[in-house]
Each structure stands twice: as C-alpha cells, then as structure tokens.
Design a protein around this motif. Sequence first.
Motif, PDB file in Angstrom:
ATOM      1  N   LYS A  49      -3.804  -5.364  -0.186  1.00 44.70           N
ATOM      2  CA  LYS A  49      -2.906  -4.414   0.480  1.00 44.70           C
ATOM      3  C   LYS A  49      -2.094  -3.737  -0.614  1.00 44.70           C
ATOM      4  O   LYS A  49      -1.403  -4.402  -1.379  1.00 44.70           O
ATOM      5  CB  LYS A  49      -2.010  -5.133   1.475  1.00 44.70           C
ATOM      6  CG  LYS A  49      -1.227  -4.176   2.328  1.00 44.70           C
ATOM      7  CD  LYS A  49      -0.666  -4.860   3.540  1.00 44.70           C
ATOM      8  CE  LYS A  49      -0.009  -3.795   4.405  1.00 44.70           C
ATOM      9  NZ  LYS A  49       0.558  -4.372   5.607  1.00 44.70           N
ATOM     10  N   THR A  50      -2.194  -2.417  -0.686  1.00 45.25           N
ATOM     11  CA  THR A  50      -1.621  -1.685  -1.820  1.00 45.25           C
ATOM     12  C   THR A  50      -0.108  -1.638  -1.820  1.00 45.25           C
ATOM     13  O   THR A  50       0.492  -1.467  -2.880  1.00 45.25           O
ATOM     14  CB  THR A  50      -2.174  -0.257  -1.866  1.00 45.25           C
ATOM     15  OG1 THR A  50      -1.838   0.421  -0.644  1.00 45.25           O
ATOM     16  CG2 THR A  50      -3.683  -0.261  -2.056  1.00 45.25           C
ATOM     17  N   SER A  51       0.535  -1.772  -0.653  1.00 48.78           N
ATOM     18  CA  SER A  51       1.991  -1.823  -0.591  1.00 48.78           C
ATOM     19  C   SER A  51       2.389  -2.519   0.700  1.00 48.78           C
ATOM     20  O   SER A  51       1.608  -2.568   1.651  1.00 48.78           O
ATOM     21  CB  SER A  51       2.601  -0.411  -0.674  1.00 48.78           C
ATOM     22  OG  SER A  51       2.174   0.381   0.405  1.00 48.78           O
ATOM     23  N   PRO A  52       3.604  -3.057   0.751  1.00 50.45           N
ATOM     24  CA  PRO A  52       4.019  -3.786   1.952  1.00 50.45           C
ATOM     25  C   PRO A  52       4.222  -2.848   3.149  1.00 50.45           C
ATOM     26  O   PRO A  52       4.335  -1.638   3.005  1.00 50.45           O
ATOM     27  CB  PRO A  52       5.336  -4.436   1.524  1.00 50.45           C
ATOM     28  CG  PRO A  52       5.836  -3.615   0.393  1.00 50.45           C
ATOM     29  CD  PRO A  52       4.623  -3.042  -0.277  1.00 50.45           C
ATOM     30  N   SER A  55       2.386   1.018   6.053  1.00 50.71           N
ATOM     31  CA  SER A  55       1.835   2.143   5.285  1.00 50.71           C
ATOM     32  C   SER A  55       0.903   1.694   4.160  1.00 50.71           C
ATOM     33  O   SER A  55       0.238   2.515   3.551  1.00 50.71           O
ATOM     34  CB  SER A  55       2.967   2.987   4.695  1.00 50.71           C
ATOM     35  OG  SER A  55       3.708   2.206   3.770  1.00 50.71           O
ATOM     36  N   GLY A  56       0.839   0.389   3.900  1.00 47.55           N
ATOM     37  CA  GLY A  56      -0.011  -0.108   2.821  1.00 47.55           C
ATOM     38  C   GLY A  56      -1.488   0.062   3.138  1.00 47.55           C
ATOM     39  O   GLY A  56      -1.942  -0.252   4.232  1.00 47.55           O
ATOM     40  N   ARG A  57      -2.228   0.603   2.205  1.00 45.57           N
ATOM     41  CA  ARG A  57      -3.669   0.781   2.371  1.00 45.57           C
ATOM     42  C   ARG A  57      -4.371  -0.559   2.165  1.00 45.57           C
ATOM     43  O   ARG A  57      -3.978  -1.346   1.311  1.00 45.57           O
ATOM     44  CB  ARG A  57      -4.210   1.799   1.370  1.00 45.57           C
ATOM     45  CG  ARG A  57      -3.604   3.169   1.523  1.00 45.57           C
ATOM     46  CD  ARG A  57      -4.274   3.892   2.671  1.00 45.57           C
ATOM     47  NE  ARG A  57      -3.793   5.258   2.735  1.00 45.57           N
ATOM     48  CZ  ARG A  57      -3.316   5.799   3.842  1.00 45.57           C
ATOM     49  NH1 ARG A  57      -3.245   5.114   4.947  1.00 45.57           N
ATOM     50  NH2 ARG A  57      -2.913   7.046   3.836  1.00 45.57           N
TER      51      ARG A  57
END
Length: 80
Positions: A49-52, A55-57
């Motif tokens: 998960k690219t960000s918490p 909205s994380g991709r």
Amino acid sequence: MDQKVIRTAIEKAKTDELLSPKQVRQVYGFSEQSLASWRWMGTGPDYIKTSPGRSGRIKYKRSAIERWLDERTVSGGAAA
C-alpha cells in the motif's frame, strides 16, 4: 554476459513486477472485489500500500501472488 545469467535476470524482473489489482484480474482472473475482500480478511496474497488511508494505491508483487498460489496448490488425490 552469459545468456543464462541474462535469462535469470529477466525472469527475476518479471517475478518482482508490481501489478495493480486490475492487472492481477487480467493475468490471474481474480476480481478486484475478491482481492479487496481478501485484503480485509487478511487471507489473500501479500500486497503493498503506497500510502495510508483510503487514497493509498494497492500493488501486488508477482512473486507474492505466485507464492500465495503455490501455498494453495493441492496435489492430485490429496484431500482438499
């Protein structure tokens, strides 16, 4: 460089390729909803998960999907 070394490097790059849920669906046939459910239940393949937050991709390493599938492979004649 030896051809075998080059082929091994190419295979490793493919194995570590990052796939979106849509790409996982296209390659392996698992719906994005199934992947989301498995993430929520903690039973699916490992993911990134690219960000918490919402909205994380989400990305999947091809090697993680292959490992998850291998762990669930049942040999012929074995009790499922």
